[in-house]
Design a protein around this motif. Structure first.
Motif, PDB file in Angstrom:
ATOM      1  N   PRO A 183       0.775  -1.079  -0.011  1.00  0.00           N
ATOM      2  CA  PRO A 183      -0.205   0.052   0.109  1.00  0.00           C
ATOM      3  C   PRO A 183       0.695   1.736   0.248  1.00  0.00           C
ATOM      4  N   GLU A 184       1.261   0.951   0.159  1.00  0.00           N
ATOM      5  CA  GLU A 184       3.055   2.596   0.901  1.00  0.00           C
ATOM      6  C   GLU A 184       3.876   2.965  -0.028  1.00  0.00           C
ATOM      7  N   SER A 185       3.771   1.729  -1.695  1.00  0.00           N
ATOM      8  CA  SER A 185       4.786   1.379  -2.696  1.00  0.00           C
ATOM      9  C   SER A 185       3.554   2.134  -4.036  1.00  0.00           C
ATOM     10  N   GLY A 186       2.075   1.995  -3.388  1.00  0.00           N
ATOM     11  CA  GLY A 186       1.114   2.374  -4.685  1.00  0.00           C
ATOM     12  C   GLY A 186       0.931   1.312  -5.930  1.00  0.00           C
ATOM     13  N   VAL A 187       1.500   0.148  -5.164  1.00  0.00           N
ATOM     14  CA  VAL A 187       1.746  -1.245  -6.038  1.00  0.00           C
ATOM     15  C   VAL A 187      -0.604  -1.649  -6.497  1.00  0.00           C
ATOM     16  N   ASP A 188      -0.455  -1.366  -7.688  1.00  0.00           N
ATOM     17  CA  ASP A 188      -1.919  -2.138  -7.740  1.00  0.00           C
ATOM     18  C   ASP A 188      -2.214  -3.136  -7.217  1.00  0.00           C
ATOM     19  N   PRO A 189      -2.771  -4.448  -5.544  1.00  0.00           N
ATOM     20  CA  PRO A 189      -2.881  -5.652  -6.078  1.00  0.00           C
ATOM     21  C   PRO A 189      -3.747  -6.315  -7.303  1.00  0.00           C
ATOM     22  N   ASN A 190      -3.873  -5.715  -7.867  1.00  0.00           N
ATOM     23  CA  ASN A 190      -5.563  -6.549  -8.863  1.00  0.00           C
ATOM     24  C   ASN A 190      -4.017  -6.556 -10.313  1.00  0.00           C
ATOM     25  N   ILE A 191      -2.941  -6.032 -10.415  1.00  0.00           N
ATOM     26  CA  ILE A 191      -2.456  -6.115 -11.648  1.00  0.00           C
ATOM     27  C   ILE A 191      -1.529  -7.247 -12.408  1.00  0.00           C
ATOM     28  N   GLN A 192      -2.043  -7.350 -13.414  1.00  0.00           N
ATOM     29  CA  GLN A 192      -2.540  -8.995 -14.572  1.00  0.00           C
ATOM     30  C   GLN A 192      -1.321  -8.145 -14.904  1.00  0.00           C
ATOM     31  N   CYS A 193      -0.783 -10.347 -15.122  1.00  0.00           N
ATOM     32  CA  CYS A 193       0.492 -10.104 -16.070  1.00  0.00           C
ATOM     33  C   CYS A 193       0.087 -10.814 -17.028  1.00  0.00           C
ATOM     34  N   GLU A 194       0.765 -11.278 -18.355  1.00  0.00           N
ATOM     35  CA  GLU A 194      -0.058 -11.131 -20.310  1.00  0.00           C
ATOM     36  C   GLU A 194      -0.975 -12.364 -19.817  1.00  0.00           C
ATOM     37  N   LEU A 195      -1.134 -13.232 -19.115  1.00  0.00           N
ATOM     38  CA  LEU A 195      -2.593 -14.629 -18.631  1.00  0.00           C
ATOM     39  C   LEU A 195      -2.995 -13.468 -18.114  1.00  0.00           C
ATOM     40  N   THR A 223      -4.099 -11.096   2.564  1.00  0.00           N
ATOM     41  CA  THR A 223      -3.580 -10.513   3.455  1.00  0.00           C
ATOM     42  C   THR A 223      -3.796  -9.075   1.988  1.00  0.00           C
ATOM     43  N   LEU A 224      -4.050  -9.773   0.289  1.00  0.00           N
ATOM     44  CA  LEU A 224      -3.302  -9.486  -0.319  1.00  0.00           C
ATOM     45  C   LEU A 224      -5.199  -8.722  -0.717  1.00  0.00           C
ATOM     46  N   LEU A 225      -6.204  -8.937  -0.259  1.00  0.00           N
ATOM     47  CA  LEU A 225      -7.717  -9.507  -0.068  1.00  0.00           C
ATOM     48  C   LEU A 225      -7.755  -8.060   0.903  1.00  0.00           C
ATOM     49  N   GLY A 226      -7.042  -7.898   2.199  1.00  0.00           N
ATOM     50  CA  GLY A 226      -7.271  -6.687   2.733  1.00  0.00           C
ATOM     51  C   GLY A 226      -6.216  -5.469   2.187  1.00  0.00           C
ATOM     52  N   TYR A 227      -5.662  -5.678   1.316  1.00  0.00           N
ATOM     53  CA  TYR A 227      -5.223  -4.525   0.088  1.00  0.00           C
ATOM     54  C   TYR A 227      -6.191  -3.975  -1.250  1.00  0.00           C
ATOM     55  N   GLY A 228      -6.982  -5.046  -0.716  1.00  0.00           N
ATOM     56  CA  GLY A 228      -8.046  -4.623  -2.410  1.00  0.00           C
ATOM     57  C   GLY A 228      -7.818  -5.516  -3.268  1.00  0.00           C
ATOM     58  N   ALA A 229      -7.538  -6.095  -3.007  1.00  0.00           N
ATOM     59  CA  ALA A 229      -7.376  -7.389  -4.217  1.00  0.00           C
ATOM     60  C   ALA A 229      -8.723  -7.505  -4.831  1.00  0.00           C
ATOM     61  N   ASP A 230      -9.706  -8.492  -5.669  1.00  0.00           N
ATOM     62  CA  ASP A 230     -10.600  -8.337  -6.307  1.00  0.00           C
ATOM     63  C   ASP A 230     -10.562  -9.283  -6.982  1.00  0.00           C
ATOM     64  N   PRO A 231     -11.288 -10.477  -6.310  1.00  0.00           N
ATOM     65  CA  PRO A 231     -11.468 -11.776  -6.427  1.00  0.00           C
ATOM     66  C   PRO A 231     -12.115 -12.586  -7.509  1.00  0.00           C
ATOM     67  N   ALA A 232     -12.910 -11.378  -8.127  1.00  0.00           N
ATOM     68  CA  ALA A 232     -13.810 -11.545  -8.945  1.00  0.00           C
ATOM     69  C   ALA A 232     -13.556 -11.204 -10.541  1.00  0.00           C
ATOM     70  N   ILE A 233     -11.601 -11.522 -10.605  1.00  0.00           N
ATOM     71  CA  ILE A 233     -11.507 -10.684 -11.806  1.00  0.00           C
ATOM     72  C   ILE A 233     -10.791 -12.529 -12.884  1.00  0.00           C
ATOM     73  N   TYR A 234     -11.117 -12.226 -14.173  1.00  0.00           N
ATOM     74  CA  TYR A 234     -11.557 -12.963 -14.856  1.00  0.00           C
ATOM     75  C   TYR A 234     -10.127 -13.433 -15.519  1.00  0.00           C
ATOM     76  N   SER A 235      -8.755 -13.909 -15.907  1.00  0.00           N
ATOM     77  CA  SER A 235      -7.816 -14.324 -16.222  1.00  0.00           C
ATOM     78  C   SER A 235      -8.041 -14.840 -17.742  1.00  0.00           C
ATOM     79  N   ARG A 236      -7.594 -14.586 -18.756  1.00  0.00           N
ATOM     80  CA  ARG A 236      -7.556 -14.614 -19.877  1.00  0.00           C
ATOM     81  C   ARG A 236      -8.117 -15.830 -20.169  1.00  0.00           C
ATOM     82  N   SER A 237      -8.356 -17.075 -19.534  1.00  0.00           N
ATOM     83  CA  SER A 237      -8.948 -18.568 -19.730  1.00  0.00           C
ATOM     84  C   SER A 237     -10.423 -17.718 -19.490  1.00  0.00           C
TER      85      SER A 237
END
Length: 83
Positions: A5-17, A36-50
């Motif tokens: 959170p302090e570094s501004g990293v988006d917990p929902n950033i996605q790789c090429e997949l 921990t990721l959920l506490g930082y705002g990670a979204d469990p509803a994001i879909y992958s490329r597959s």
């Protein structure tokens, strides 16, 4: 991970997949990391490329405790993957 959170990293950033860190934590059964990721705002509803969610990853690997975290975070139990 606690510096995310302090570094501004988006917990929902996605790789090429289109996978997030939450997908990886779910696939490997890392319950504490997922929490921990959920506490930082990670979204469990994001879909992958597959067209699957982190819930599918955890369920398919048998990590039901991780899946329970996603449901407790508000993920719709009736959400559907398109796999």
């Amino acid at each position: 991970m606690r510096v995310l959170p302090e570094s501004g990293v988006d917990p929902n950033i996605q790789c090429e997949l289109q996978l997030t860190a939450l997908f990886r934590a779910s696939f490997l059964g890392y319950e504490r990391v997922a929490r921990t990721l959920l506490g930082y705002g990670a979204d469990p509803a994001i879909y992958s490329r597959s067209s699957v969610t982190a819930l599918f990853c955890g369920t398919s690997m048998g990590y039901f405790a991780v899946d329970q975290l996603f449901l407790a975070a508000g993920l719709d139990i009736n959400s559907q993957d398109f796999f």
